[in-house]
Write an enzyme that holds these catalytic residues in place. Structure first.
Site, PDB file in Angstrom:
ATOM      1  N   GLY A   1       0.976  -1.349   0.230  1.00  0.00           N
ATOM      2  CA  GLY A   1       0.106  -0.281  -0.064  1.00  0.00           C
ATOM      3  C   GLY A   1       0.779   1.131   0.080  1.00  0.00           C
ATOM      4  O   GLY A   1       1.881   1.075   0.423  1.00  0.00           O
TER       5      GLY A   1
ATOM      6  N   GLN B   1       3.019  10.085   0.911  1.00  0.00           N
ATOM      7  CA  GLN B   1       4.148   9.396   0.736  1.00  0.00           C
ATOM      8  C   GLN B   1       5.136   9.702  -0.564  1.00  0.00           C
ATOM      9  O   GLN B   1       6.427   9.156  -0.614  1.00  0.00           O
ATOM     10  CB  GLN B   1       4.133   7.800   0.899  1.00  0.00           C
ATOM     11  CG  GLN B   1       3.656   7.554   2.298  1.00  0.00           C
ATOM     12  CD  GLN B   1       3.555   5.997   2.450  1.00  0.00           C
ATOM     13  OE1 GLN B   1       2.485   5.195   2.078  1.00  0.00           O
ATOM     14  NE2 GLN B   1       4.523   5.335   2.942  1.00  0.00           N
TER      15      GLN B   1
ATOM     16  N   CYS C   1       6.182   0.344   7.010  1.00  0.00           N
ATOM     17  CA  CYS C   1       5.716   1.458   6.092  1.00  0.00           C
ATOM     18  C   CYS C   1       6.990   2.012   5.361  1.00  0.00           C
ATOM     19  O   CYS C   1       8.117   1.934   5.706  1.00  0.00           O
ATOM     20  CB  CYS C   1       5.521   2.573   7.143  1.00  0.00           C
ATOM     21  SG  CYS C   1       4.890   4.128   6.322  1.00  0.00           S
ATOM     22  N   LEU C   2       6.764   2.188   4.125  1.00  0.00           N
ATOM     23  CA  LEU C   2       7.570   2.427   3.022  1.00  0.00           C
ATOM     24  C   LEU C   2       8.351   3.826   3.231  1.00  0.00           C
ATOM     25  O   LEU C   2       9.447   3.901   2.722  1.00  0.00           O
ATOM     26  CB  LEU C   2       7.126   2.580   1.694  1.00  0.00           C
ATOM     27  CG  LEU C   2       6.638   1.258   1.046  1.00  0.00           C
ATOM     28  CD1 LEU C   2       5.699   1.386  -0.196  1.00  0.00           C
ATOM     29  CD2 LEU C   2       7.882   0.142   1.064  1.00  0.00           C
TER      30      LEU C   2
ATOM     31  N   HIS D   1      -3.844   1.927   8.064  1.00  0.00           N
ATOM     32  CA  HIS D   1      -2.343   2.415   8.248  1.00  0.00           C
ATOM     33  C   HIS D   1      -2.579   3.496   7.001  1.00  0.00           C
ATOM     34  O   HIS D   1      -2.278   4.733   7.163  1.00  0.00           O
ATOM     35  CB  HIS D   1      -1.556   1.369   7.786  1.00  0.00           C
ATOM     36  CG  HIS D   1       0.002   1.693   7.803  1.00  0.00           C
ATOM     37  ND1 HIS D   1       0.965   1.521   8.413  1.00  0.00           N
ATOM     38  CD2 HIS D   1       0.471   2.402   6.852  1.00  0.00           C
ATOM     39  CE1 HIS D   1       2.121   1.828   7.948  1.00  0.00           C
ATOM     40  NE2 HIS D   1       1.717   2.781   7.055  1.00  0.00           N
ATOM     41  N   GLU D   2      -3.199   3.148   5.892  1.00  0.00           N
ATOM     42  CA  GLU D   2      -3.265   4.050   4.598  1.00  0.00           C
ATOM     43  C   GLU D   2      -4.117   5.197   4.874  1.00  0.00           C
ATOM     44  O   GLU D   2      -3.555   6.333   4.569  1.00  0.00           O
ATOM     45  CB  GLU D   2      -3.409   3.607   3.322  1.00  0.00           C
ATOM     46  CG  GLU D   2      -2.751   2.221   2.970  1.00  0.00           C
ATOM     47  CD  GLU D   2      -0.982   2.586   2.783  1.00  0.00           C
ATOM     48  OE1 GLU D   2      -0.599   3.649   2.686  1.00  0.00           O
ATOM     49  OE2 GLU D   2      -0.292   1.548   3.092  1.00  0.00           O
TER      50      GLU D   2
ATOM     51  N   HIS E   1      -2.212   7.646   6.950  1.00  0.00           N
ATOM     52  CA  HIS E   1      -1.233   8.725   6.228  1.00  0.00           C
ATOM     53  C   HIS E   1      -2.099   9.841   5.656  1.00  0.00           C
ATOM     54  O   HIS E   1      -1.562  11.090   5.547  1.00  0.00           O
ATOM     55  CB  HIS E   1      -0.817   7.892   5.158  1.00  0.00           C
ATOM     56  CG  HIS E   1       0.268   7.185   5.301  1.00  0.00           C
ATOM     57  ND1 HIS E   1       1.593   7.689   5.794  1.00  0.00           N
ATOM     58  CD2 HIS E   1       0.785   5.800   5.252  1.00  0.00           C
ATOM     59  CE1 HIS E   1       2.648   6.681   5.800  1.00  0.00           C
ATOM     60  NE2 HIS E   1       1.889   5.554   5.619  1.00  0.00           N
TER      61      HIS E   1
HETATM   62 CO    CO Z   1       2.808   3.763   5.448  1.00  0.00          CO
END
Ligand code: CO
Length: 169
Positions: A45, A50, A92-93, A134-135, A138
């Site tokens: 995701g 991000q 998380c990226l 999570h997304e 963000h």
């Molecule tokens: Co993340």
């Protein structure tokens, strides 16, 4: 097109995203780029902030590009119901190599628009519920380390500062 993923503490990650009002080709290209960037980073995701874009757009694909039916586009999403609890590891990226357990609802219902502006509702459990939470966090400028205990968060922040000093972050 591959987009550049920004890392914590890039300020855009902590800002709430702007709602999307225009559902045009530019938006759909951006969504395709988000998927491409997610797969290249081996993620499941990715949210617009991000990649430095402060908009309420996120993509999820639990199959990481292996099953086109699992591609989910969530625009202007909100969580309208939560049920139960789970406590599992997340990454998380924007936090490379950081993984730790986060408390989340076990099941959530999301209401969102697709890339053509059509509203839909969808339930998710376990991993999918975690990805939704999570997304969507963000898009509110909330990062997963701020869902952890302050003890864990401080340990992670120390680790990041050390990596920054060593030039590896
Ligand atoms: Co993340």
């Amino acid at each position: 097109m591959l987009l550049k993923i920004v890392k914590y503490p890039e300020p855009v990650l902590s800002q709430p995203g702007e709602p999307v009002t225009e559902f045009n080709d530019e938006l759909r290209r951006f969504v395709a780029d988000l998927f491409e960037t997610t797969y290249a980073a081996k993620g499941i995701g990715l949210a617009a902030p991000q990649v430095g874009v402060s908009k309420r757009v996120t993509v999820i694909d639990l199959s990481c590009g292996k099953d086109p039916e699992q591609k989910l586009v969530l625009i202007n999403p909100e969580i309208i119901a939560r049920e139960g609890k789970q406590y599992e590891e997340e990454g998380c990226l924007s936090f490379p190599e950081i993984h730790d357990k986060v408390q989340r609802a076990f099941k959530v219902t999301v209401r969102a628009q697709d890339e053509y502006g059509k509203w839909f509702e969808m339930d998710g459990e376990e991993l999918l519920a975690r990805a939704f939470q999570h997304e969507i966090d963000h898009l509110d400028g909330v990062l997963f380390i701020f869902r952890m205990s302050s003890l864990k968060r401080d340990m992670i922040l120390r680790r990041i500062r050390k990596a920054q000093r060593e030039g590896t972050w």
